[in-house]
Design an enzyme around this catalytic site. Structure first.
Site, PDB file in Angstrom:
ATOM      1  N   LYS A   1      -2.195   2.385 -14.447  1.00 20.10           N
ATOM      2  CA  LYS A   1      -1.555   3.478 -15.189  1.00 20.10           C
ATOM      3  C   LYS A   1      -1.827   3.409 -16.693  1.00 20.10           C
ATOM      4  CE  LYS A   1       2.784   5.974 -15.600  1.00 20.10           C
ATOM      5  NZ  LYS A   1       4.196   6.056 -15.187  1.00 20.10           N
TER       6      LYS A   1
ATOM      7  N   GLU B   1      -1.035  12.063   2.069  1.00 23.07           N
ATOM      8  CA  GLU B   1      -2.313  11.630   1.484  1.00 23.07           C
ATOM      9  C   GLU B   1      -3.426  11.556   2.529  1.00 23.07           C
ATOM     10  OE1 GLU B   1       0.559  10.063   0.807  1.00 23.07           O
ATOM     11  OE2 GLU B   1       0.774   9.850  -1.360  1.00 23.07           O
TER      12      GLU B   1
ATOM     13  N   MET C   1      -8.320  12.000  27.102  1.00 22.06           N
ATOM     14  CA  MET C   1      -9.488  11.132  27.291  1.00 22.06           C
ATOM     15  C   MET C   1      -9.074   9.778  27.847  1.00 22.06           C
ATOM     16  SD  MET C   1     -12.714  11.053  27.230  1.00 22.06           S
ATOM     17  CE  MET C   1     -13.727  11.967  26.055  1.00 22.06           C
TER      18      MET C   1
ATOM     19  N   PHE D   1       6.512  -2.753  -8.068  1.00 23.64           N
ATOM     20  CA  PHE D   1       6.877  -1.607  -7.243  1.00 23.64           C
ATOM     21  C   PHE D   1       5.651  -0.721  -6.997  1.00 23.64           C
ATOM     22  CE2 PHE D   1       8.389   2.863  -6.975  1.00 23.64           C
ATOM     23  CZ  PHE D   1       8.983   2.757  -5.728  1.00 23.64           C
ATOM     24  N   GLN D   2       5.410  -0.411  -5.774  1.00 24.55           N
ATOM     25  CA  GLN D   2       4.265   0.414  -5.348  1.00 24.55           C
ATOM     26  C   GLN D   2       2.924  -0.173  -5.788  1.00 24.55           C
ATOM     27  OE1 GLN D   2       5.092   4.610  -6.278  1.00 24.55           O
ATOM     28  NE2 GLN D   2       6.034   4.806  -4.256  1.00 24.55           N
TER      29      GLN D   2
END
Lengths: 583, 170
Positions: free
Chosen positions: A188, A76, A496, A138-139
């Site tokens: 959802k 993602e 760097m 969940f999630q």
């Protein structure tokens, strides 16, 4: 026959009318409304990753794959950076989509990157169904809470009847005024619920809401008119406002040197004789000296970041600062200005030009002579030692692409070399994480840029550290047959940070040597890309040309010396005029 | 009194959306602005709330606070309410230890302050007082010797004096 034909035509018309009316006013699921709203905004490409909470949305996408192209990255984070790169390269709104929980949190770095650099983006996340919200399901994650400080605004849509309006508003917010990312979190059940949907044109997007009173332009013009040593400092706002032409006109009228911030590169032609180079920590000495000696500093769409200003008290000490910005909160935030104009850079510059064109200006002959002298005395250059030089590679990419490529970078030395040694002549050809400094930004952003600009050659200038962070997206570039050229300036270290340890920490190289055994050529091949190795200066052109001709995803592993450093550099705490130009 | 710089009273009209309080509070926390009090409630229009924020800072910080608040999408309007042209009020509830002997003298002070006793128990009284902060402080100081068991204050709320209002027009 004729009659039949007429009847046929009429019935077709009626059918079409009914069909259109159905689309215009009918009950749709949240997922279908979501999709129709994207079409309203003329979104044809999105970057996303499926998951449980967005199953309904992906089902709608499958039915409309001919209308909206969905790009599937490896992660993602890649989707967020790709949407960002797409937006920066095209000027359109970048759209990304992720599922709830980890899908949403994986977007966070990409959203923060876009926020810091004022990139217009709309990020969609699914969430668990409304009855499960707040129960540590969940999630489940509170992504609106997490992204509150890194979005321009965010929404959670709990009622399908609010979905269409929220999406329209999100696109408006992302683009109006100072652009930025907006996140919409959709539980959802909202994607499954139905509501009336009526197609609507996009909400109007105003760059700046308020008109600029005449006296403001008058006073700003008077300040400029009285200047003998004007200096222009241009930032990313010039690119967002598409104000390059006006900026060039103003610079030429005033005979003023122009410096760009890192974000401003491409906002003023790097080939212009009045271009003084970048300003600030890794700017040119010419820019930093000119800024220090000017009497009026005109900042256009720039925010005086710490990387530009260093010591605030010793930045442009003799100058009256005229600050032009669309965001009122930038005025007097990092530095006190003498006068300011709030508005879209293009509009403000046009008004100033109209006012200044017929006015008498101070003679700038001495100032112009001084600028030329500085440019001669302090050229941006580098020692030709240590074998293969990253600066030389950038110069050759510029020559071989005739400056027409889109250069995307990672963060660190690679980024600064790419900023310094390639001349950016057009807006939206330089994409780099300026504000957040996100290592791992480049490859995802290059994918988005190449998808948005298939007509352009896209390079991702990387270090080995940055590339290793998100090289998973190589799979994406290969899958979508993107001819991106990834140039790894491989010093087998975190260059760097190592450079700072070298210069300011008595050469204690703490955790910056990453002499891993990774074979980037074989890695490229494993992903299905072409892998090339570049070790000698004399092979630079041939290898770059081979990469350009290959017309597929290419990784070039450029073996450079770990002691290679970025110069010039303003040491921490110093005034920008005290920039160190060599070791 | 904590924080540096002058005290400023800021009145903020906001959309009554979920999370709007978090957005405002988060902005203050994130940018390191010091906040003395914050009170919030609905206006006549139920979809618009009004916050009264008491913040501290020098002029540059206060200017930034206003501009940063203005950037929040849910913020409709931000105005300063300076002391000379505004009325400030705060409400305090104080539960003071009170036995039959001390109850009368507490009641006397309550009358002087035009406060009200709103609950009486065998060993305490609860007093309600509204006023500006010096008045409340003076009252609290006078209650201290009796023994304050509990004290709760709403934080300051304020309006412009006279016919001026925070209209949405400009």
């Amino acid at each position: 026959m004729f009659v039949f034909h007429r009847v046929g035509w009429a019935s077709l018309c009626i059918h079409e009318y009914i069909r259109k009316k159905e689309v215009r006013n009918m009950k749709l699921t949240g997922a279908a409304i979501w999709l129709e709203c994207l079409k309203e905004q003329n979104v044809d490409t999105i970057f996303g990753y499926p998951g449980g909470a967005v199953l309904n949305i992906y089902d709608a996408l499958a039915k409309h794959s001919h209308e909206i192209r969905h790009i599937l990255p490896s992660h993602e984070q890649g989707a967020a950076h790709a949407a960002d790169g797409y937006a920066r390269a095209t000027g359109k709104v970048g759209v990304c989509l992720a599922t709830s929980g980890p899908g949403a949190t994986n977007l966070v770095t990409g959203i923060a990157t876009a926020y810091m650099d004022s990139v217009p983006m709309v990020a969609f996340t699914g969430n668990v169904g409304s009855p499960l919200l707040g129960k540590d399901s969940f999630q489940e994650v509170d992504i609106t809470g997490i992204t509150m400080p890194i979005t321009k605004h965010n929404f959670m849509v709990k009622d399908v009847n609010q979905l269409a309006h929220t999406i329209r508003r999100a696109f408006q917010i992302a683009q109006e005024g100072r652009p930025g990312p907006v996140l919409i979190d959709i539980p959802k059940d909202v994607t499954a619920d139905t509501a009336e949907y009526e197609q609507q044109p996009p909400l109007p997007v105003q760059r700046s809401k308020k008109s600029i009173p005449d006296y403001i332009i008058e006073q700003a013009a008077e300040l400029i008119q009285g200047s003998k040593r004007p200096f222009i400092y241009a930032g990313g706002g010039v690119i967002l406002a598409d104000a390059m032409d006006e900026l060039v006109e103003l610079a030429e009228l005033l005979q003023a040197p122009v410096s760009c911030s890192l974000m401003g590169l491409g906002g003023f032609p790097g080939t212009h004789p009045q271009f003084a180079g970048m300003i600030g920590m890794h700017g040119t000495k010419t820019s930093n000296v000119a800024a220090t000696q000017c009497d009026v500093l005109i900042a256009v769409g720039a925010r005086f970041s710490d990387r530009v200003v260093s010591d605030v008290k010793r930045f442009a000490p003799d100058a009256k600062i005229l600050h032009i910005d669309i965001d009122p909160a930038e005025i007097n935030k990092n530095i006190a200005s003498y006068y300011n104009v709030i508005g879209d850079a293009k509009k403000v510059l046009r008004l100033l030009l109209d006012r200044l064109e017929h006015s008498e200006l101070e003679s700038k002959d001495d100032w112009v002579t001084e600028l030329k002298q500085w440019q001669k005395t302090y050229p941006l250059t580098y020692p030709k030692n240590n074998g293969l030089k990253p600066q030389f590679i950038m110069e050759r990419i510029y020559e071989l692409t005739k400056g027409d490529a889109v250069i995307v970078t990672e963060v660190g030395q690679n980024q600064i070399w790419a900023a310094q040694f390639y001349k950016y002549t057009k807006p939206r050809t330089w994409l780099s994480s300026g504000g957040l400094g996100t290592m791992g930004y480049g490859l995802g952003a290059a994918i988005g840029a190449q998808i948005g600009r298939p007509d352009k050659r896209v390079f991702n200038i990387a270090g080995d550290g940055c590339f290793r962070m998100n090289c998973n997206e190589l799979a994406t570039a290969v899958e979508y047959e993107l001819p991106i050229i990834i140039v790894i300036l491989n010093n087998r270290s975190l260059g760097m940070v190592r450079q700072w340890q070298d210069l300011f920490y008595d050469r204690r190289f703490s955790q910056t040597t990453i002499d891993r055994t990774t074979d980037f050529v074989k890695l490229a091949e494993a992903f299905g890309a072409l892998g090339l190795r570049l070790e000698r200066t004399e092979d630079v052109d041939a290898v770059l040309q081979q990469a350009l001709d290959a017309r597929r995803t290419v990784v070039i592993d450029c073996q450079i010396n770990p002691n290679e450093k970025v110069f010039p550099i303003v040491p921490p705490g110093a005034a920008i005029v005290d920039i160190i130009t060599e070791e | 009194m904590s924080g540096e710089g002058k005290r400023h009273v800021i009145s903020v009209l906001v959309e009554n959306q979920p999370g709007v309080l978090t957005r405002v509070a988060g902005l203050f926390a994130r940018r390191g602005y010091s906040i003395d009090s914050l009170s919030v409630g609905e206006t006549r229009e139920p979809d618009i709330s009004r916050m009264t924020i008491v913040a501290r800072g020098d002029d540059a910080i206060i200017e930034q606070i206003k501009k940063q608040l203005d950037k929040l999408i849910d913020v409709i309007k931000v105005v300063f309410l300076p002391a000379e042209s505004s009325v400030y009020r705060e409400l305090v509830l104080v539960k003071v230890k009170a036995d039959p002997e001390s109850r009368a003298s507490i009641s006397g002070i309550v009358d002087i302050f035009r406060a009200r006793i709103i609950d009486v128990a065998p060993n305490s009284v609860t007093v309600e007082l509204t006023g500006d902060q010096p008045k409340i402080q003076a009252f609290v100081d006078l209650m201290e010797p009796y023994g304050i068991r509990e004290l709760v204050r709403t934080g300051l709320t304020a309006l412009q004096r006279g016919d001026e209002d925070i209209s949405l027009d400009d």
